[in-house]
Design an enzyme around this catalytic site. Sequence first.
Site, PDB file in Angstrom:
ATOM      1  N   TYR A   1       8.664   4.641 -14.073  1.00 32.05           N
ATOM      2  CA  TYR A   1       9.840   3.966 -13.526  1.00 32.05           C
ATOM      3  C   TYR A   1       9.543   2.480 -13.393  1.00 32.05           C
ATOM      4  O   TYR A   1       8.559   2.088 -12.781  1.00 32.05           O
ATOM      5  CB  TYR A   1      10.220   4.527 -12.151  1.00 32.05           C
TER       6      TYR A   1
ATOM      7  N   GLN B   1      19.108   8.692 -10.252  1.00 37.16           N
ATOM      8  CA  GLN B   1      19.525   9.434 -11.452  1.00 37.16           C
ATOM      9  C   GLN B   1      18.447   9.394 -12.537  1.00 37.16           C
ATOM     10  O   GLN B   1      18.243  10.381 -13.255  1.00 37.16           O
ATOM     11  CB  GLN B   1      20.878   8.923 -11.977  1.00 37.16           C
TER      12      GLN B   1
ATOM     13  N   SER C   1       3.313  -4.283   0.386  1.00 31.10           N
ATOM     14  CA  SER C   1       1.999  -4.702  -0.076  1.00 31.10           C
ATOM     15  C   SER C   1       1.269  -5.469   1.032  1.00 31.10           C
ATOM     16  O   SER C   1       1.890  -6.113   1.862  1.00 31.10           O
ATOM     17  CB  SER C   1       2.194  -5.600  -1.298  1.00 31.10           C
TER      18      SER C   1
ATOM     19  N   GLN D   1       0.385 -12.767  -1.179  1.00 34.60           N
ATOM     20  CA  GLN D   1       0.868 -11.476  -0.697  1.00 34.60           C
ATOM     21  C   GLN D   1       2.222 -11.646  -0.014  1.00 34.60           C
ATOM     22  O   GLN D   1       3.158 -10.879  -0.237  1.00 34.60           O
ATOM     23  CB  GLN D   1      -0.145 -10.897   0.303  1.00 34.60           C
TER      24      GLN D   1
ATOM     25  N   HIS E   1       5.710 -11.661  -1.761  1.00 35.00           N
ATOM     26  CA  HIS E   1       6.284 -10.450  -2.369  1.00 35.00           C
ATOM     27  C   HIS E   1       7.601 -10.058  -1.718  1.00 35.00           C
ATOM     28  O   HIS E   1       8.617  -9.916  -2.370  1.00 35.00           O
ATOM     29  CB  HIS E   1       5.311  -9.275  -2.265  1.00 35.00           C
TER      30      HIS E   1
ATOM     31  N   GLU F   1      -4.844  -2.363   1.486  1.00 37.88           N
ATOM     32  CA  GLU F   1      -4.594  -2.208   0.054  1.00 37.88           C
ATOM     33  C   GLU F   1      -5.505  -3.175  -0.721  1.00 37.88           C
ATOM     34  O   GLU F   1      -6.206  -2.775  -1.640  1.00 37.88           O
ATOM     35  CB  GLU F   1      -3.121  -2.511  -0.230  1.00 37.88           C
ATOM     36  N   HIS F   2      -5.475  -4.456  -0.328  1.00 42.70           N
ATOM     37  CA  HIS F   2      -6.320  -5.478  -0.956  1.00 42.70           C
ATOM     38  C   HIS F   2      -7.261  -6.041   0.098  1.00 42.70           C
ATOM     39  O   HIS F   2      -6.799  -6.450   1.171  1.00 42.70           O
ATOM     40  CB  HIS F   2      -5.484  -6.639  -1.485  1.00 42.70           C
TER      41      HIS F   2
ATOM     42  N   ASP G   1      -4.424  -8.718  -9.732  1.00 39.43           N
ATOM     43  CA  ASP G   1      -3.026  -8.287  -9.901  1.00 39.43           C
ATOM     44  C   ASP G   1      -2.621  -8.283 -11.369  1.00 39.43           C
ATOM     45  O   ASP G   1      -1.784  -7.487 -11.782  1.00 39.43           O
ATOM     46  CB  ASP G   1      -2.081  -9.236  -9.158  1.00 39.43           C
TER      47      ASP G   1
ATOM     48  N   HIS H   1      -8.490  43.930  -5.639  1.00 34.95           N
ATOM     49  CA  HIS H   1      -9.472  42.932  -6.037  1.00 34.95           C
ATOM     50  C   HIS H   1     -10.844  43.593  -6.172  1.00 34.95           C
ATOM     51  O   HIS H   1     -11.564  43.392  -7.154  1.00 34.95           O
ATOM     52  CB  HIS H   1      -9.595  41.817  -4.979  1.00 34.95           C
TER      53      HIS H   1
END
Lengths: 436, 436
Positions: free
Chosen positions: A136, A197, A243, A265, A268, A333-334, A367, A426
């Site tokens: 996506y 969709q 982020s 950062q 963003h 994250e970073h 990045d 079994h």
Amino acid sequence: MTAPIAIRRLNAADSDFARHLDHLLSWESVSDDAVNQRVLEIIAAVRERGDAALVEYTRRFDGLEVAGMADLILPRERLELALTRITPAQRAALETAAERVRRYHEKQKQDSWSYTEADGTVLGQQVTPLDRAGLYVPGGKASYPSSVLMNAIPAKVAGVPEVVMVVPTPRGDINEIVLAAAAIAGVDRVFTIGGAQAVAALAYGTESVPPVDKIVGPGNIYVATAKRHVFGKVGIDMIAGPSEILVVCDGQTDPDWIAMDLFSQAEHDEDAQAILVSPDAAFLDQVAASIAKLLPTLEREAIARTSMEGRGALIQVADMAQAIEVANRIAPEHLELSVADPAKWLPQIRHAGAIFMGRYTAEALGDYCAGPNHVLPTSGTARYSSPLGVYDFQKRSSIIHCSADGASELGKIASVLARGESLTAHARSAEYRIKN
Amino acid sequence: MTAPIAIRRLNAADSDFARHLDHLLSWESVSDDAVNQRVLEIIAAVRERGDAALVEYTRRFDGLEVAGMADLILPRERLELALTRITPAQRAALETAAERVRRYHEKQKQDSWSYTEADGTVLGQQVTPLDRAGLYVPGGKASYPSSVLMNAIPAKVAGVPEVVMVVPTPRGDINEIVLAAAAIAGVDRVFTIGGAQAVAALAYGTESVPPVDKIVGPGNIYVATAKRHVFGKVGIDMIAGPSEILVVCDGQTDPDWIAMDLFSQAEHDEDAQAILVSPDAAFLDQVAASIAKLLPTLEREAIARTSMEGRGALIQVADMAQAIEVANRIAPEHLELSVADPAKWLPQIRHAGAIFMGRYTAEALGDYCAGPNHVLPTSGTARYSSPLGVYDFQKRSSIIHCSADGASELGKIASVLARGESLTAHARSAEYRIKN
């Protein structure tokens, strides 16, 4: 005149630091009932009416006057055409970045393995790629060519035969750099659809869109909610939060560099989080001054200001050991280790999506083009999850091949344990393989 | 007299085979609104009132008269005591199984890696274990000691310092084999709580229960729904569907063996699925006869009958190649290749949780003690996911350490790409590192 900027200052020595830090980090992404309801309706419609529903939603949500599904398919040649429509510098940069990302991800490829026991029994795992992956890509302003590389290349390195991309083109806006990136990354098919969709189409398939095994890539709240709902039917990557960056600095890096790293950062979006930790109080003041000085020079000043004021912080700690403690608490994250000897501290970092070591390693290099993936665990999820990688597009099957002798010995153990669980079929199945 | 059993027969040559197969496999696990509402309330109560809520729910749902949280904690010594309360044969079987599972999972351990580029830039990944893992073990009848081994051992092999187990003890019923398995697997702490309240406690922590980073292990619909809701706050393993086996047989295995292998799946629960595929029509008749003969001898006859009649099938195919096609279409949790030369077909198997090769390798051997994990992807999710493993308890952090030269070169590329995305703070952060 621009307004002065007020950034939160915290001190790890304060008695209520832990509480303040928790508050600063707190983030829960919520899909409200209205969004859930809308998304469930869209998924049901796509499952029921396939292409017709896709055409209808694309007309309605993307303002596109399409005659039918054929208008929503971009052939491979259209991607190639995009390569000629971007600047040569852009094409060269994309190609170099792709090559570096590919080389790094090749190292993540996992191989099948097995071993043979004394009695001839073979155990192992067979590693195989997914058959088909879906990517996506958001449309409009937040449409990032670098994300196309970062999501598609690991899939191709894993050996996924078919990577299908969806990207909405609201009011016909096509981002040529995104298509060029898709061509370079080896994307096989592109549909110009988006929203819940598109996620539904990738998960369940329609007459034109083939169903995929896993859907990756970022999106708005409708896309994220749809991914949550189709999880189980297909695999998904993480549902990403905003982020974030945590910069740990010993006070010896140029404060302008650190300010700009924080801004990279903060620009963003308004919810992005940029935090600086340092044992040097005077340095925190210098960075605050750099922030005030540089903020008005940013093209995305308004976004960066909101982010820095709302979710940013400058944190003073006693020493580097405490700085690392804070980093592990945040599980960012970073993580930038803008210090003299970052390798010294690396073994103590338990949780981080990506670690940028030394004064030269700006997050922005990672990045775009250093090689590692920029799809990283956010909101503390680095405590239990990993950067997107080749391993996300491979899966394993256990291999068990018992020799007659091996089965006989294992049968005795299995029999005892199965009877202890009252699973006697079994037990009997195992006992058939015990030698007299 | 027991009723004769009617098992579905399909033939891959029939024109509507694909439709019949789809119908046979269809499974959607649904948490209805009432369950969702109930679970959300329980999670909210545990987040708000901690131990007090756990004590209250345990009294109400498990019929346990507990004075306080202290009554819901089993110390390590209690686990050790369980080792003396099971039979020596059971203890020996558990220990051998644990040893084999440990040895196999050691091979899955992933190491940190890095490489250095010509200009001195270092790239890699640092691999670390989770800090703390939570293991849900169902109480009562479905309480399986083997699952304790299969869930806890990979976590310990990964190096997780603390594995916390929860297991409800309805009306005080304690399964000594489960506790013994916990002792052998190296579980660190046990709480006798269950249901959605136990999942909430593991995810958010209470005064007594430490919050974990990932929750694994099977449970009923309340447990599964709670796991779905806390996903994101913590990691979870799969939400498992009913267990399934697909046996591919060339017609040369003893039909009684195959019938019992099918039963070993069917006896789990009424929704379990056991399917046999063979190119040999006469052999399918023989297995049908074995099923009819052996079914009445099963202790769990009623369950196995419902499963076999409701979701079982005997499928005739043209040849082995078509059998493998059907296997890949199903992507079964367990795949038995009960054929003369299973290694010949292995490379063509694209999707399966575990592959049991040859006539001697009954699934039951893998369920208990062969070494590979018995927590496997169900309902076709083997298309994109893997057996539970050490890799589920490790995570990776990207490592990027640019040299001054490396940062200068990468900065130029990042600058072009960042400006192409209108992220100019990214560009400027990178440009600071470009040498003049």
